[in-house]
Scaffold this active site. Structure first.
Site, PDB file in Angstrom:
ATOM      1  CG  HIS A  95      76.351  29.871  56.851  1.00 36.82           C
ATOM      2  ND1 HIS A  95      76.596  31.034  56.150  1.00 36.82           N
ATOM      3  CD2 HIS A  95      75.589  29.096  56.037  1.00 36.82           C
ATOM      4  CE1 HIS A  95      76.023  30.964  54.960  1.00 36.82           C
ATOM      5  NE2 HIS A  95      75.396  29.785  54.869  1.00 36.82           N
ATOM      6  CD  GLU A  96      73.470  25.974  56.932  1.00 36.43           C
ATOM      7  OE1 GLU A  96      72.331  26.362  56.591  1.00 36.43           O
ATOM      8  OE2 GLU A  96      74.409  25.859  56.118  1.00 36.43           O
ATOM      9  CG  HIS A  99      70.447  30.502  55.953  1.00 32.00           C
ATOM     10  ND1 HIS A  99      70.570  31.530  55.041  1.00 32.00           N
ATOM     11  CD2 HIS A  99      71.422  29.609  55.643  1.00 32.00           C
ATOM     12  CE1 HIS A  99      71.564  31.267  54.201  1.00 32.00           C
ATOM     13  NE2 HIS A  99      72.110  30.113  54.560  1.00 32.00           N
ATOM     14  CG  HIS A 103      62.127  32.187  58.388  1.00 31.24           C
ATOM     15  ND1 HIS A 103      61.507  31.293  59.230  1.00 31.24           N
ATOM     16  CD2 HIS A 103      61.208  32.475  57.438  1.00 31.24           C
ATOM     17  CE1 HIS A 103      60.274  31.050  58.802  1.00 31.24           C
ATOM     18  NE2 HIS A 103      60.064  31.760  57.723  1.00 31.24           N
TER      19      HIS A 103
END
Length: 226
Positions: A95-96, A99, A103
């Site tokens: 999940h992280e 991100h 980006h």
């Protein structure tokens, strides 16, 4: 009265959602993922698979403080996630990294949220004091409460912009976990369930912020009618 019923209802739902989230992560933290990879290894593999080589995976202390920091180019995982080989750790790590992928591809909602960060940081520093002073001085200086409402509205907007960012990161994470073969049918449903529960906390937070914003607007409008 209606506001307080709504506020108490949202607070209760928030508490229950948080309890459910903690219970599910505790449960899935005991289930090993089939790959045998740690959270760090999962994160590094997802970054490489998406052509991202300038982001570092680090370990961080705390509780539920896993995050991606675009300013430092780091995916920061809790020690329990960083070293764990569980389904929960794999889901959080992916999940992280979702991100980081957002980006890298200039995902619109993430760019909007990043642009709002300086504004929200300023608003968060002053909003409680401006609102308090605005309520106390609402009869003599109503414009102060209006300024507080505008500041609070920025934090509410940030909460709602955060929703698609978090949901999309989870979507990217679960799709990659499946495609990379890190989860089977059984464990994939667990990863999806864990991340869905985490997403609910953002939904409740956004609704709570909206309810509070409406409350302050009602105070201001009530004074205006007087």
């Amino acid at each position: 009265m209606i506001y307080w019923i709504l506020f108490i209802g949202i607070a209760l739902v928030s508490y229950l959602v948080q309890l459910q989230l903690n219970a599910k992560f505790e449960k899935y933290a005991k289930v090993p993922n089939e790959s045998g990879m740690t959270g760090r290894e999962v994160a590094e593999k997802m970054l490489r698979d998406n052509g991202i080589y300038d982001v570092k995976v680090t370990s961080t202390p705390g509780m539920l403080t896993d995050h991606y920091n675009p300013a430092t180019g780091t995916v920061n995982l809790l020690e329990g996630v960083y070293n764990s080989r569980s389904v929960a750790a794999a889901a959080v790590a992916a999940h992280e990294c979702g991100h980081a992928v957002q980006h890298a591809v200039a995902y619109g909602p993430l760019q909007l949220r990043s642009a709002l960060v300086p504004v929200v940081q300023f608003a968060s520093s002053w909003v409680q004091w401006v609102l308090l002073a605005g309520i106390l001085l609402v009869e003599s200086f109503p414009s102060l409460l209006l300024i507080g409402i505008v500041l609070f509205a920025m934090t509410t907007l940030f909460s709602f912009v955060t929703l698609p960012v978090e949901i999309d990161a989870s979507r990217r994470a679960t799709a990659w976990l499946s495609n990379a073969g890190l989860t089977t049918v059984r464990t994939h449903s667990m990863a999806v369930d864990a991340l869905r529960s985490a997403a609910y906390t953002y939904v409740v937070a956004a609704l709570s912020s909206l309810a509070t914003l409406v409350y302050y607007i009602m105070i201001f409008m009530g004074r205006s009618r007087d």
